[in-house]
Motif scaffolding. Structure first.
Motif, PDB file in Angstrom:
ATOM      1  N   SER A  52     -30.101 -14.346 -12.030  1.00  0.00           N
ATOM      2  CA  SER A  52     -29.528 -15.008 -13.190  1.00  0.00           C
ATOM      3  C   SER A  52     -29.885 -16.488 -13.220  1.00  0.00           C
ATOM      4  N   ARG A  53     -29.526 -17.129 -14.289  1.00  0.00           N
ATOM      5  CA  ARG A  53     -29.878 -18.525 -14.490  1.00  0.00           C
ATOM      6  C   ARG A  53     -29.359 -19.430 -13.374  1.00  0.00           C
ATOM      7  N   SER A  54     -28.152 -19.185 -12.966  1.00  0.00           N
ATOM      8  CA  SER A  54     -27.558 -20.032 -11.921  1.00  0.00           C
ATOM      9  C   SER A  54     -27.926 -19.568 -10.519  1.00  0.00           C
ATOM     10  N   GLY A  55     -28.384 -18.333 -10.430  1.00  0.00           N
ATOM     11  CA  GLY A  55     -28.687 -17.756  -9.126  1.00  0.00           C
ATOM     12  C   GLY A  55     -27.535 -16.990  -8.524  1.00  0.00           C
ATOM     13  N   SER A  56     -26.425 -16.919  -9.233  1.00  0.00           N
ATOM     14  CA  SER A  56     -25.238 -16.275  -8.677  1.00  0.00           C
ATOM     15  C   SER A  56     -25.308 -14.756  -8.744  1.00  0.00           C
ATOM     16  N   LEU A  57     -26.158 -14.244  -9.622  1.00  0.00           N
ATOM     17  CA  LEU A  57     -26.281 -12.791  -9.776  1.00  0.00           C
ATOM     18  C   LEU A  57     -27.711 -12.366  -9.474  1.00  0.00           C
ATOM     19  N   THR A  58     -27.834 -11.280  -8.729  1.00  0.00           N
ATOM     20  CA  THR A  58     -29.150 -10.720  -8.419  1.00  0.00           C
ATOM     21  C   THR A  58     -29.091  -9.205  -8.561  1.00  0.00           C
ATOM     22  N   TYR A  59     -30.264  -8.625  -8.730  1.00  0.00           N
ATOM     23  CA  TYR A  59     -30.343  -7.172  -8.836  1.00  0.00           C
ATOM     24  C   TYR A  59     -31.697  -6.735  -8.309  1.00  0.00           C
ATOM     25  N   TYR A  60     -31.707  -5.589  -7.624  1.00  0.00           N
ATOM     26  CA  TYR A  60     -32.926  -5.102  -6.980  1.00  0.00           C
ATOM     27  C   TYR A  60     -33.185  -3.650  -7.325  1.00  0.00           C
ATOM     28  N   SER A  61     -34.442  -3.283  -7.290  1.00  0.00           N
ATOM     29  CA  SER A  61     -34.765  -1.873  -7.413  1.00  0.00           C
ATOM     30  C   SER A  61     -34.361  -1.183  -6.113  1.00  0.00           C
ATOM     31  N   ASP A  62     -34.123   0.085  -6.194  1.00  0.00           N
ATOM     32  CA  ASP A  62     -33.709   0.839  -5.012  1.00  0.00           C
ATOM     33  C   ASP A  62     -34.785   0.797  -3.925  1.00  0.00           C
ATOM     34  N   SER A  63     -36.023   0.726  -4.326  1.00  0.00           N
ATOM     35  CA  SER A  63     -37.119   0.776  -3.361  1.00  0.00           C
ATOM     36  C   SER A  63     -37.215  -0.473  -2.485  1.00  0.00           C
ATOM     37  N   VAL A  64     -36.627  -1.585  -2.923  1.00  0.00           N
ATOM     38  CA  VAL A  64     -36.723  -2.818  -2.144  1.00  0.00           C
ATOM     39  C   VAL A  64     -35.366  -3.330  -1.681  1.00  0.00           C
ATOM     40  N   LYS A  65     -34.305  -2.730  -2.155  1.00  0.00           N
ATOM     41  CA  LYS A  65     -32.965  -3.188  -1.822  1.00  0.00           C
ATOM     42  C   LYS A  65     -32.766  -3.187  -0.309  1.00  0.00           C
ATOM     43  N   GLY A  66     -32.259  -4.293   0.200  1.00  0.00           N
ATOM     44  CA  GLY A  66     -32.049  -4.425   1.634  1.00  0.00           C
ATOM     45  C   GLY A  66     -33.240  -4.996   2.382  1.00  0.00           C
ATOM     46  N   ARG A  67     -34.392  -5.036   1.729  1.00  0.00           N
ATOM     47  CA  ARG A  67     -35.604  -5.574   2.370  1.00  0.00           C
ATOM     48  C   ARG A  67     -36.091  -6.851   1.702  1.00  0.00           C
ATOM     49  N   PHE A  68     -35.887  -6.954   0.405  1.00  0.00           N
ATOM     50  CA  PHE A  68     -36.351  -8.109  -0.356  1.00  0.00           C
ATOM     51  C   PHE A  68     -35.146  -8.950  -0.797  1.00  0.00           C
ATOM     52  N   THR A  69     -35.369 -10.261  -0.901  1.00  0.00           N
ATOM     53  CA  THR A  69     -34.338 -11.170  -1.386  1.00  0.00           C
ATOM     54  C   THR A  69     -34.938 -12.122  -2.401  1.00  0.00           C
ATOM     55  N   ILE A  70     -34.338 -12.172  -3.569  1.00  0.00           N
ATOM     56  CA  ILE A  70     -34.784 -13.101  -4.604  1.00  0.00           C
ATOM     57  C   ILE A  70     -33.866 -14.316  -4.581  1.00  0.00           C
ATOM     58  N   SER A  71     -34.457 -15.490  -4.789  1.00  0.00           N
ATOM     59  CA  SER A  71     -33.670 -16.719  -4.831  1.00  0.00           C
ATOM     60  C   SER A  71     -34.368 -17.695  -5.772  1.00  0.00           C
ATOM     61  N   ARG A  72     -33.661 -18.749  -6.134  1.00  0.00           N
ATOM     62  CA  ARG A  72     -34.253 -19.739  -7.029  1.00  0.00           C
ATOM     63  C   ARG A  72     -33.769 -21.130  -6.677  1.00  0.00           C
ATOM     64  N   ASP A  73     -34.556 -22.102  -7.067  1.00  0.00           N
ATOM     65  CA  ASP A  73     -34.216 -23.513  -6.891  1.00  0.00           C
ATOM     66  C   ASP A  73     -34.385 -24.172  -8.248  1.00  0.00           C
ATOM     67  N   ASN A  74     -33.271 -24.464  -8.895  1.00  0.00           N
ATOM     68  CA  ASN A  74     -33.318 -25.019 -10.248  1.00  0.00           C
ATOM     69  C   ASN A  74     -33.660 -26.506 -10.259  1.00  0.00           C
ATOM     70  N   VAL A  75     -33.779 -27.115  -9.114  1.00  0.00           N
ATOM     71  CA  VAL A  75     -34.246 -28.496  -9.028  1.00  0.00           C
ATOM     72  C   VAL A  75     -35.772 -28.503  -8.943  1.00  0.00           C
ATOM     73  N   LYS A  76     -36.299 -27.611  -8.134  1.00  0.00           N
ATOM     74  CA  LYS A  76     -37.754 -27.528  -7.948  1.00  0.00           C
ATOM     75  C   LYS A  76     -38.423 -26.603  -8.951  1.00  0.00           C
ATOM     76  N   ASN A  77     -37.604 -25.931  -9.782  1.00  0.00           N
ATOM     77  CA  ASN A  77     -38.138 -24.992 -10.783  1.00  0.00           C
ATOM     78  C   ASN A  77     -38.978 -23.895 -10.149  1.00  0.00           C
ATOM     79  N   THR A  78     -38.425 -23.303  -9.118  1.00  0.00           N
ATOM     80  CA  THR A  78     -39.132 -22.225  -8.437  1.00  0.00           C
ATOM     81  C   THR A  78     -38.222 -21.014  -8.237  1.00  0.00           C
ATOM     82  N   VAL A  79     -38.830 -19.872  -8.194  1.00  0.00           N
ATOM     83  CA  VAL A  79     -38.147 -18.636  -7.832  1.00  0.00           C
ATOM     84  C   VAL A  79     -38.968 -17.991  -6.715  1.00  0.00           C
TER      85      VAL A  79
END
Length: 127
Positions: A52-79
């Motif tokens: 989500s925009r703030s980074g507070s909500l995330t969602y994963y496909s079943d195939s990667v859940k538990g192995r992959f982590t998505i994150s973002r930095d709204n200061v550096k404009n990176t995900v």
């Protein structure tokens, strides 16, 4: 002009980790939900993860859940996408995408809500 640029792909062995990054420019980054998709050879592009925009909500496909982590930095404009315990079936071109829509699991897994896409970075996992 909006640009999304992925980096961090490469050739790794099964069980290794890899971190992908996507740098965004030309848009108000914090106003966009972000997603990662991938396309394996001979297959359709598929959803991997979204945040989500703030980074507070995330969602994963079943195939990667538990192995992959998505994150973002709204200061550096990176995900980022931290990938662990990689498997040969994770081999694909990985794309980041930006959506002006509010984060919603029902829509973020589809390509349709995304307004902008990067060119992709290749991840190859050998067995």
């Amino acid at each position: 002009q909006v640009q999304l640029g992925e980096s961090g792909g490469g050739l790794v062995q099964a069980g290794d980790s890899l971190r992908l990054a996507c740098a965004a420019s030309g848009l108000s980054f914090s106003r966009y939900s972000m997603g990662w998709f991938r396309r394996a050879p001979g297959k359709e592009r598929e959803f991997v993860a979204a945040i989500s925009r703030s980074g507070s909500l995330t969602y994963y496909s079943d195939s990667v859940k538990g192995r992959f982590t998505i994150s973002r930095d709204n200061v550096k404009n990176t995900v980022s996408l931290q990938m662990s315990s990689l498997k040969p079936e994770d081999t694909a071109a990985y794309y980041c995408a930006a959506s002006s829509r509010m984060f919603a699991v029902a829509t973020m897994t589809s390509e349709r809500p995304y307004d902008y896409w990067g060119q992709g970075t290749q991840v190859s996992v050998s067995s």
